[in-house]
Write a protein that holds these residues in place. Structure first.
Motif, mmCIF file in Angstrom:
data_model
loop_
_atom_site.group_PDB
_atom_site.id
_atom_site.type_symbol
_atom_site.label_atom_id
_atom_site.label_comp_id
_atom_site.label_asym_id
_atom_site.label_seq_id
_atom_site.Cartn_x
_atom_site.Cartn_y
_atom_site.Cartn_z
ATOM 1 N N PHE A 128 -15.827 -26.347 -30.607
ATOM 2 C CA PHE A 128 -15.936 -25.274 -30.218
ATOM 3 C C PHE A 128 -14.935 -24.899 -29.085
ATOM 4 N N ALA A 129 -13.563 -25.436 -29.342
ATOM 5 C CA ALA A 129 -12.434 -25.217 -28.518
ATOM 6 C C ALA A 129 -11.556 -24.599 -28.878
ATOM 7 N N ASP A 130 -12.334 -23.834 -30.665
ATOM 8 C CA ASP A 130 -11.667 -22.900 -31.121
ATOM 9 C C ASP A 130 -12.104 -21.745 -30.789
ATOM 10 N N VAL A 131 -13.140 -21.320 -29.996
ATOM 11 C CA VAL A 131 -13.956 -20.533 -29.479
ATOM 12 C C VAL A 131 -13.097 -19.671 -28.004
ATOM 13 N N ARG A 132 -12.525 -17.994 -28.656
ATOM 14 C CA ARG A 132 -11.759 -17.260 -27.826
ATOM 15 C C ARG A 132 -12.563 -16.422 -27.313
ATOM 16 N N ASP A 133 -13.356 -16.101 -27.767
ATOM 17 C CA ASP A 133 -13.852 -15.320 -27.097
ATOM 18 C C ASP A 133 -15.341 -16.043 -25.408
ATOM 19 N N GLY A 134 -15.740 -16.809 -25.358
ATOM 20 C CA GLY A 134 -15.797 -18.055 -25.132
ATOM 21 C C GLY A 134 -17.386 -18.045 -25.417
ATOM 22 N N THR A 135 -17.394 -19.730 -24.928
ATOM 23 C CA THR A 135 -18.997 -19.839 -25.765
ATOM 24 C C THR A 135 -20.525 -19.370 -25.366
ATOM 25 N N SER A 136 -20.154 -18.041 -24.383
ATOM 26 C CA SER A 136 -20.968 -17.660 -23.690
ATOM 27 C C SER A 136 -21.389 -15.975 -24.335
ATOM 28 N N ASN A 137 -20.022 -15.754 -25.228
ATOM 29 C CA ASN A 137 -20.061 -14.977 -26.177
ATOM 30 C C ASN A 137 -20.258 -14.615 -27.597
ATOM 31 N N SER A 138 -20.040 -15.353 -27.723
ATOM 32 C CA SER A 138 -20.081 -16.039 -28.949
ATOM 33 C C SER A 138 -21.843 -16.929 -29.720
ATOM 34 N N ILE A 139 -21.939 -15.845 -30.938
ATOM 35 C CA ILE A 139 -23.676 -16.040 -31.770
ATOM 36 C C ILE A 139 -23.726 -16.890 -32.543
ATOM 37 N N MET A 140 -24.130 -18.136 -32.589
ATOM 38 C CA MET A 140 -23.857 -19.501 -33.488
ATOM 39 C C MET A 140 -25.042 -19.188 -34.456
ATOM 40 N N LEU A 141 -26.123 -18.883 -34.349
ATOM 41 C CA LEU A 141 -27.740 -19.024 -34.467
ATOM 42 C C LEU A 141 -28.253 -17.262 -34.484
ATOM 43 N N VAL A 142 -28.936 -17.140 -35.693
ATOM 44 C CA VAL A 142 -29.924 -16.094 -35.249
ATOM 45 C C VAL A 142 -31.447 -16.537 -36.023
ATOM 46 N N GLU A 143 -31.991 -15.381 -35.198
ATOM 47 C CA GLU A 143 -33.725 -15.135 -36.371
ATOM 48 C C GLU A 143 -33.620 -13.890 -36.590
ATOM 49 N N ALA A 144 -33.474 -14.651 -37.958
ATOM 50 C CA ALA A 144 -33.880 -12.784 -38.889
ATOM 51 C C ALA A 144 -34.853 -12.623 -39.289
#
Length: 189
Positions: A128-144
């Motif tokens: 998570f420390a590598d997330v540069r755009d912020g964790t609240s802006n980065s999608i991790m999972l989706v429901e396709a």
């Protein structure tokens, strides 16, 4: 009765959406627990010594979803479709089953997003420390949508097409899809 039917259907859709949001929230929490334990997210898939994909990240999360017994049944040095591991597909935990879709037995529509710069892509877990755009802006999972469903143990997910970013995501809910973000929140997009 005819007047009540639309209200009943709407209530069912709302309940299904709430349950799906809860499933994604639990999966995101399991990802966080994995990252807290190993200092990295689970890799998109496990590999053999030759680098060939074996099992999905979903199998790696089983101990964090109160499914240690099922996790222990897998042969982790064999691919998802080996004779032994293929028998375990039918034991898919309910957490991977969306109430909004009907993708088929042993298939899930809860997928990580794969592609350049995504959180879960390839045989190495990210932090998570590598997330540069912020964790609240980065999608991790989706429901396709059901057409993108995969066998839950198979090392396959949603491959992001930058030219068509919504392809395969719509279908379960009118006007959008559900996504779990790296901060653990789940939102309707």
């Amino acid at each position: 009765i005819a007047m009540l039917l639309p209200a009943v259907l709407q209530a069912r859709r709302a309940a299904g959406r709430a349950q799906s949001m809860n499933n994604l929230k639990q999966l995101a929490l399991a990802m966080h627990n994995h990252e807290a334990t190993f200092a990295k997210l689970p890799a998109a898939y496990t590999t053999d010594n030759a680098g060939q994909p074996l099992l999905s990240w979903r199998v790696k999360l089983l101990p964090y979803l109160e499914q240690q017994e099922l996790y222990d049944q897998f042969r982790h040095n064999e691919p998802w479709n080996s004779e032994h591991n293929l028998k375990l597909v039918a034991l898919m935990p309910d957490i991977f089953r969306s109430p909004a879709g009907k993708p088929g037995e042993g298939k899930t529509t809860y997928l990580t997003v794969r592609g350049k710069g995504t959180l879960v892509d390839g045989p190495e877990g990210r932090r998570f420390a590598d997330v540069r755009d912020g964790t609240s802006n980065s999608i991790m999972l989706v429901e396709a949508g059901d057409e993108r469903a995969v066998t839950w143990t198979r090392p396959d997910d949603y491959n992001l097409d930058p030219d068509k970013p919504l392809a395969g995501l719509l279908g379960h809910f009118d006007g959008g899809f559900l996504a779990a973000f790296a901060d653990g929140s789940v939102r309707f997009i």
